[in-house]
Design an enzyme around this catalytic site. Sequence first.
Site, PDB file in Angstrom:
ATOM      1  N   HIS A  97       0.884  -1.167   0.000  1.00 42.59           N
ATOM      2  CA  HIS A  97       0.000   0.000   0.000  1.00 42.59           C
ATOM      3  C   HIS A  97       0.928   1.225   0.000  1.00 42.59           C
ATOM      4  CE1 HIS A  97      -2.326  -2.927   2.487  1.00 42.59           C
ATOM      5  NE2 HIS A  97      -3.418  -2.334   2.047  1.00 42.59           N
ATOM      6  N   ASP A 100       2.346   1.994   3.403  1.00 45.53           N
ATOM      7  CA  ASP A 100       3.364   1.093   3.986  1.00 45.53           C
ATOM      8  C   ASP A 100       4.768   1.539   3.645  1.00 45.53           C
ATOM      9  OD1 ASP A 100       1.067  -0.519   4.180  1.00 45.53           O
ATOM     10  OD2 ASP A 100       1.621  -1.667   2.395  1.00 45.53           O
TER      11      ASP A 100
HETATM   12  C1  XUL Z   1      -7.435  -6.307   5.125  1.00 50.28           C
HETATM   13  C2  XUL Z   1      -6.730  -6.783   3.926  1.00 50.28           C
HETATM   14  C3  XUL Z   1      -5.902  -5.803   3.206  1.00 50.28           C
HETATM   15  C4  XUL Z   1      -5.943  -5.935   1.732  1.00 50.28           C
HETATM   16  C5  XUL Z   1      -5.221  -4.841   0.979  1.00 50.28           C
HETATM   17  O1  XUL Z   1      -8.177  -7.258   5.777  1.00 50.28           O
HETATM   18  O2  XUL Z   1      -6.808  -7.938   3.587  1.00 50.28           O
HETATM   19  O3  XUL Z   1      -4.604  -5.930   3.678  1.00 50.28           O
HETATM   20  O4  XUL Z   1      -5.382  -7.151   1.328  1.00 50.28           O
HETATM   21  O5  XUL Z   1      -5.660  -3.583   1.305  1.00 50.28           O
END
Ligand code: XUL
Length: 431
Positions: A97, A100
């Site tokens: 993300h 991150d």
């Molecule tokens: C949350 C989740 C996230 C997604 C990406 O439960 O799974 O980490 O994979 O935003």
Amino acid sequence: MTNFFNSTQPLRFDPEGEGLCFRHYNPDEVLMGKRMEDHLRFAVAYWHSFAWPGGDPFGDQTFDRPWFGGTINHAKRKADVAFDMFDILRVPYFCWHDADIRPEGKTFAKSQYNFEQIIEYFQFKMESGNTKLLWGTANMFSHRRFMSGAATNPDPDVFAWSAASVKLCLDATHKLNGENYVLWGGREGYETLLNTDLKRERQQMGRFLQMVVEYKHKIGFAGAILVEPKPQEPSKHQYDYDVATVYGFLKEFGLEHEVQMNIEQGHAILAGHSFEHELALAASLGILGSIDMNRNDYQSGWDTDQFPNNVPEVALAYYEVLRAGGFNKGGTNFDAKLRRQSLDPLDLIAAHAGAMDVCARGFKAAAELLSDGTLESMRASRYAGWETCAAKQMLQGDLESAAARVEVENIDPMPRSGQQEILENLVNRFV
Ligand code: XUL
Ligand code: CO
């Protein structure tokens, strides 16, 4: 190379080995005509392994990482350690993300500046390394500005901010040759219906997804756009509840041929399904994209994001993936985090190496089960009646002509065993 892990020597495959090594995952072993690495397409999740501080609702940070600190130099150090770990594990992919990988700035422009520096740093590291990008995504759920949603927010300014975030992350994913782009709408839902215009919010979300798809085509991004379903948590109710719900949503907005699914084990369980159910359904709808591999604690009832360790469950999941023809652009992303007492660098390596071994065992079992063919031939013979001309014609006809068969052909259906226990025993021979 950093000295976080002491050594960056890649883990070797050694079934009889002592200490840290792969006992089941042999990237070069060929199964069903393809190397295991190319089947499984493992990815490390940056957020859990490098950004999560080890907090829980009752306690703060337990991890003390040298890259925690919020400057661009910390972010680069984090990237150095992450790429060290990718080399040790020999993982072909990673996922991130925006939040991150870069320090949050005071303004969007400052965050963008930080983000772009790290993307350039990734580009440099990826050129000399072996790890590619499975997918990128925008975190539109952690910062307080997203507390009432991203695209579904009652405030149009948050919709615009979300558009800017996704545009930036999609551009970066494209630049790094990412194979997919993921949208997980953790705050695209509601806390209470009392303050929620559900119809309006779903329409905002549908239009947003159309915009993302339009933009993907405009920039020539060849990767897949994936939606990740989850029924709740953090919101009380999330619109992308499960595969079936998302498919209905995609149809409503004309996106069923544009968007696929990223299916997570723990989310399937939270929605009251098995992982294999969600995979089989997505495959049957032609929207199976990628998987987030993890497991929940089955007593706690929430998303604990643990590394997988249940081989029979993993085998049934990969069986559905294989039956659907295997991954195309998708892969196996470990959306899993250490337990907060697992403080040591070694814990991070062991968690991934163990999970890769569990997946390899499950995958091998699935490949053998599929190659054996008994399960599929028993499934096919259960439906053999539907292969006759009369049965096929019935589906082309109308209700009256189907009904007429009962009298004309003197039909008297005889129930047949579903053979569930026999099939379970068969599966048990492989897992
Ligand atoms: C949350 C989740 C996230 C997604 C990406 O439960 O799974 O980490 O994979 O935003
Ligand atoms: Co996930």
